[in-house]
Design an enzyme around this catalytic site. Sequence first.
Site, PDB file in Angstrom:
ATOM      1  N   LYS A  72      18.293 -12.677 111.646  1.00 16.44           N
ATOM      2  CA  LYS A  72      18.552 -13.420 110.402  1.00 16.44           C
ATOM      3  C   LYS A  72      17.972 -12.653 109.211  1.00 16.44           C
ATOM      4  O   LYS A  72      18.635 -12.517 108.174  1.00 16.44           O
ATOM      5  CB  LYS A  72      17.958 -14.844 110.502  1.00 16.44           C
ATOM      6  N   GLN A  77      13.211 -22.285 113.324  1.00 15.95           N
ATOM      7  CA  GLN A  77      13.855 -21.812 114.548  1.00 15.95           C
ATOM      8  C   GLN A  77      13.561 -22.772 115.708  1.00 15.95           C
ATOM      9  O   GLN A  77      12.420 -23.167 115.925  1.00 15.95           O
ATOM     10  CB  GLN A  77      13.357 -20.380 114.864  1.00 15.95           C
ATOM     11  N   ASP A 114      20.555 -25.170 107.911  1.00 21.38           N
ATOM     12  CA  ASP A 114      20.978 -25.349 109.308  1.00 21.38           C
ATOM     13  C   ASP A 114      21.862 -26.600 109.444  1.00 21.38           C
ATOM     14  O   ASP A 114      22.513 -26.784 110.474  1.00 21.38           O
ATOM     15  CB  ASP A 114      19.746 -25.539 110.210  1.00 21.38           C
TER      16      ASP A 114
HETATM   17  N1  LIG Z   1      17.124 -23.368 113.705  1.00 20.92           N
HETATM   18  C1  LIG Z   1      18.012 -22.949 114.605  1.00 20.92           C
HETATM   19  N2  LIG Z   1      17.623 -22.682 115.858  1.00 20.92           N
HETATM   20  C2  LIG Z   1      18.556 -22.261 116.760  1.00 20.92           C
HETATM   21  C3  LIG Z   1      19.901 -22.053 116.381  1.00 20.92           C
HETATM   22  C4  LIG Z   1      20.273 -22.364 115.054  1.00 20.92           C
HETATM   23  O1  LIG Z   1      21.459 -22.269 114.644  1.00 20.92           O
HETATM   24  N3  LIG Z   1      19.308 -22.792 114.191  1.00 20.92           N
HETATM   25  N4  LIG Z   1      20.811 -21.520 117.279  1.00 20.92           N
HETATM   26  C5  LIG Z   1      20.333 -20.904 118.498  1.00 20.92           C
HETATM   27  C6  LIG Z   1      19.886 -19.478 118.377  1.00 20.92           C
HETATM   28  N5  LIG Z   1      20.549 -18.638 117.369  1.00 20.92           N
HETATM   29  C7  LIG Z   1      20.222 -18.823 116.059  1.00 20.92           C
HETATM   30  O2  LIG Z   1      19.184 -19.261 115.683  1.00 20.92           O
HETATM   31  C8  LIG Z   1      21.327 -17.496 117.740  1.00 20.92           C
HETATM   32  C9  LIG Z   1      21.679 -17.264 119.042  1.00 20.92           C
HETATM   33  C10 LIG Z   1      22.385 -16.090 119.381  1.00 20.92           C
HETATM   34  C11 LIG Z   1      22.741 -15.179 118.416  1.00 20.92           C
HETATM   35  C12 LIG Z   1      23.427 -13.886 118.743  1.00 20.92           C
HETATM   36  O3  LIG Z   1      23.781 -13.147 117.862  1.00 20.92           O
HETATM   37  N6  LIG Z   1      23.604 -13.558 120.016  1.00 20.92           N
HETATM   38  C13 LIG Z   1      24.134 -12.289 120.417  1.00 20.92           C
HETATM   39  C14 LIG Z   1      23.256 -11.738 121.528  1.00 20.92           C
HETATM   40  C15 LIG Z   1      21.863 -11.477 121.008  1.00 20.92           C
HETATM   41  C16 LIG Z   1      20.875 -11.036 122.073  1.00 20.92           C
HETATM   42  O4  LIG Z   1      20.888  -9.850 122.408  1.00 20.92           O
HETATM   43  O5  LIG Z   1      20.065 -11.861 122.516  1.00 20.92           O
HETATM   44  C17 LIG Z   1      25.581 -12.445 120.876  1.00 20.92           C
HETATM   45  O6  LIG Z   1      25.921 -13.531 121.361  1.00 20.92           O
HETATM   46  O7  LIG Z   1      26.317 -11.481 120.732  1.00 20.92           O
HETATM   47  C18 LIG Z   1      22.408 -15.425 117.114  1.00 20.92           C
HETATM   48  C19 LIG Z   1      21.703 -16.578 116.777  1.00 20.92           C
HETATM   49  C20 LIG Z   1      19.144 -21.687 119.047  1.00 20.92           C
HETATM   50  N7  LIG Z   1      18.184 -21.964 118.041  1.00 20.92           N
END
Ligand SMILES: Nc1nc2c(c(=O)[nH]1)N[C@@H](CN(C=O)c1ccc(C(=O)N[C@@H](CCC(=O)O)C(=O)O)cc1)CN2
Length: 293
Positions: A52, A96, A119
């Site tokens: 982020k 988070q 969020d």
């Molecule tokens: N406050 C928040 N917490 C959480 C959220 C949220 O939207 N707000 N969502 C999820 C986690 N998340 C963002 O926070 C998130 C998860 C995955 C990815 C992402 O880019 N994943 C990649 C792989 C990344 C890796 O190597 O681990 C992909 O899918 O290509 C971004 C954001 C829970 N918590």
Amino acid sequence: MQLLDGKKVSDDIKNEITAEVQKMKEKGEKVPHLAAVIVGNDGASLTYVGSKVKACERVGFESTLVKMPSTTSETELLKKIQQLNEDDTIDGFIVQLPLPDQIDTQKVLMAIDPRKDVDGFHPENFGKMALDMSTFIPATPFGILELLERYGVETKGKHTVVIGRSHIVGRPMSILMGRKGFPGNSTVTLTHSYTKNIAQITTQADIIITALGVPNYLKAEMVKDDAVVIDVGITRVNDDSEKGYRITGDVDFEFVSKKASFITPVPGGVGPMTIAMLLKNTLLAREQKLLKN
Ligand SMILES: Nc1nc2c(c(=O)[nH]1)N[C@@H](CN(C=O)c1ccc(C(=O)N[C@@H](CCC(=O)O)C(=O)O)cc1)CN2
């Protein structure tokens, strides 16, 4: 089968946001400022907040990362949230998730000023979303809507089956897909751990959105020909690679992709869209603040 390429679309969105930020700078306006609070040392959560902050740098936003120890009390976190609510230099912030057990997540989310809740988890914003009012839409569901829209996936009159009823993904997704407009106008079934004969339901779905966190849960025999399959599962499975793990989705991609008309990959599907739509919400928070001043 067509891949719904979240990596590419999220890059496009970041480029669009960069252009908006450039215009703000040219007008002498302050650029959007996002803060992210992380409590504890969970490896995946640290990766996500890191992404982020990096994404903010890329589009020209200011960012602040607040790291708090895993022993942080609820009172200490609520105090930090109050500071961020009152800090006029910050347009939006996120806490988070998940949070350590000693902290009541709902209490924390309710303490965030809804105008800074990029969020979209505060009950006021969640309620507005359910009532079709303009508000911050939670980033992952918002990202899925954007993918469907940009690839022109028809949702009107379709049967959408959502697997998982989390407050972050499944619940809002089920509301958004049933809303009036595009993407929406879908007939929605929300399934969860007490749903019986789930395969009987998923095999009737035109669109399946799975957000369970169970690797390879959705098998080819649970999907009808030409279904649209959106995989929100992101599980780290240990392996002997350099990183020590690989990312696995809820969908048995090798076989399901042979039947699907559209499908998201993992990684590179919904995950990157989550980050891009958080930026979009932060831009919106900045614009709304400008309108009020
Ligand atoms: N406050 C928040 N917490 C959480 C959220 C949220 O939207 N707000 N969502 C999820 C986690 N998340 C963002 O926070 C998130 C998860 C995955 C990815 C992402 O880019 N994943 C990649 C792989 C990344 C890796 O190597 O681990 C992909 O899918 O290509 C971004 C954001 C829970 N918590």
